[in-house]
Design a protein around this motif. Structure first.
Motif, PDB file in Angstrom:
ATOM      1  N   CYS A  21       0.839  -1.195   0.000  1.00 21.66           N
ATOM      2  CA  CYS A  21       0.000   0.000   0.000  1.00 21.66           C
ATOM      3  C   CYS A  21       0.875   1.247   0.000  1.00 21.66           C
ATOM      4  O   CYS A  21       1.707   1.428   0.883  1.00 21.66           O
ATOM      5  CB  CYS A  21      -0.916  -0.011   1.222  1.00 21.66           C
ATOM      6  N   CYS A  24       0.767   3.321   3.188  1.00 25.13           N
ATOM      7  CA  CYS A  24       1.491   2.674   4.292  1.00 25.13           C
ATOM      8  C   CYS A  24       2.998   2.852   4.089  1.00 25.13           C
ATOM      9  O   CYS A  24       3.739   3.074   5.043  1.00 25.13           O
ATOM     10  CB  CYS A  24       1.126   1.203   4.390  1.00 25.13           C
ATOM     11  N   HIS A  65      -4.192   1.270   8.404  1.00 23.08           N
ATOM     12  CA  HIS A  65      -4.672   0.991   7.044  1.00 23.08           C
ATOM     13  C   HIS A  65      -6.163   0.657   7.104  1.00 23.08           C
ATOM     14  O   HIS A  65      -6.538  -0.491   7.302  1.00 23.08           O
ATOM     15  CB  HIS A  65      -3.881  -0.171   6.419  1.00 23.08           C
ATOM     16  N   HIS A 116      -6.449   2.772   0.723  1.00 21.41           N
ATOM     17  CA  HIS A 116      -6.203   3.326   2.071  1.00 21.41           C
ATOM     18  C   HIS A 116      -6.910   4.687   2.142  1.00 21.41           C
ATOM     19  O   HIS A 116      -6.627   5.587   1.354  1.00 21.41           O
ATOM     20  CB  HIS A 116      -4.685   3.471   2.239  1.00 21.41           C
TER      21      HIS A 116
HETATM   22 ZN   LIG Z   1      -2.283   1.399   3.675  1.00 21.76          ZN
END
Ligand SMILES: [Zn+2]
Length: 167
Positions: A21, A24, A65, A116
């Motif tokens: 992600c 992230c 997340h 996200h």
């Molecule tokens: Zn994420």
């Protein structure tokens, strides 16, 4: 274009950190992505948008997340509101916009290219295209997001940092 390189839902459900992600990765200061982070608190990260609709386009995202605004706790929701106000104050100082579009794209059909959850703060200036045109990309990029990041990081650095305000 997919931002998920190797998103492992099982690992995520088991509580492990999602590997692919992009937000992230930004949160974790990964070298795998362009890091446009300008500010962080215990709960949220603020970054310049890599594909800005306008100069000063920021995103605020939870450090957890999550993909749905309803997943935010009451505490996180309050902190998000505070973080938004900080962003607006700083954008006001640096870019002097005349207005803002603030919102989420939840789900791919709504234009979310990153799952996200992230809140867009888009400064608006006189004499420009409408929001639909901006989102459709019918506008020339007038500022490199790396420059946006540098400018705003300096302003945000004058704020109390995470260790001082949120133990
Ligand atoms: Zn994420």
């Amino acid at each position: 274009m997919s931002y998920f390189i190797n998103f492992d839902k099982i690992a995520y459900l088991e509580g492990k950190k999602p590997q692919g992600c992009i937000l992230c990765l930004v949160r974790d200061n990964s070298e795998k992505t362009v890091n446009l982070k300008v500010y962080e608190t215990k709960f949220f990260t603020v970054a310049a948008n890599l594909y800005p609709y306008n100069p000063g386009h920021l995103i605020i995202f939870p450090n957890r997340h999550v993909t749905d605004i309803r997943s935010l706790s009451h505490d996180e929701s309050c902190r998000l509101c505070e973080t938004q106000k900080i962003c607006l104050d700083i954008l006001e100082r640096v870019y002097k916009p005349h207005g803002y579009n603030i919102g989420y794209n939840m789900g791919r059909i709504a234009g979310a290219s990153i799952e996200h959850l992230h809140l867009h703060i888009i400064p608006r200036y006189p004499g420009e295209a409408g929001i639909v045109d901006l989102i459709a990309g019918q506008k020339v990029l007038v500022e490199n997001p790396v420059q946006t990041c540098e400018k705003l990081k300096e302003e945000f650095s004058r704020l109390p940092q995470v260790s001082e305000v949120e133990q």
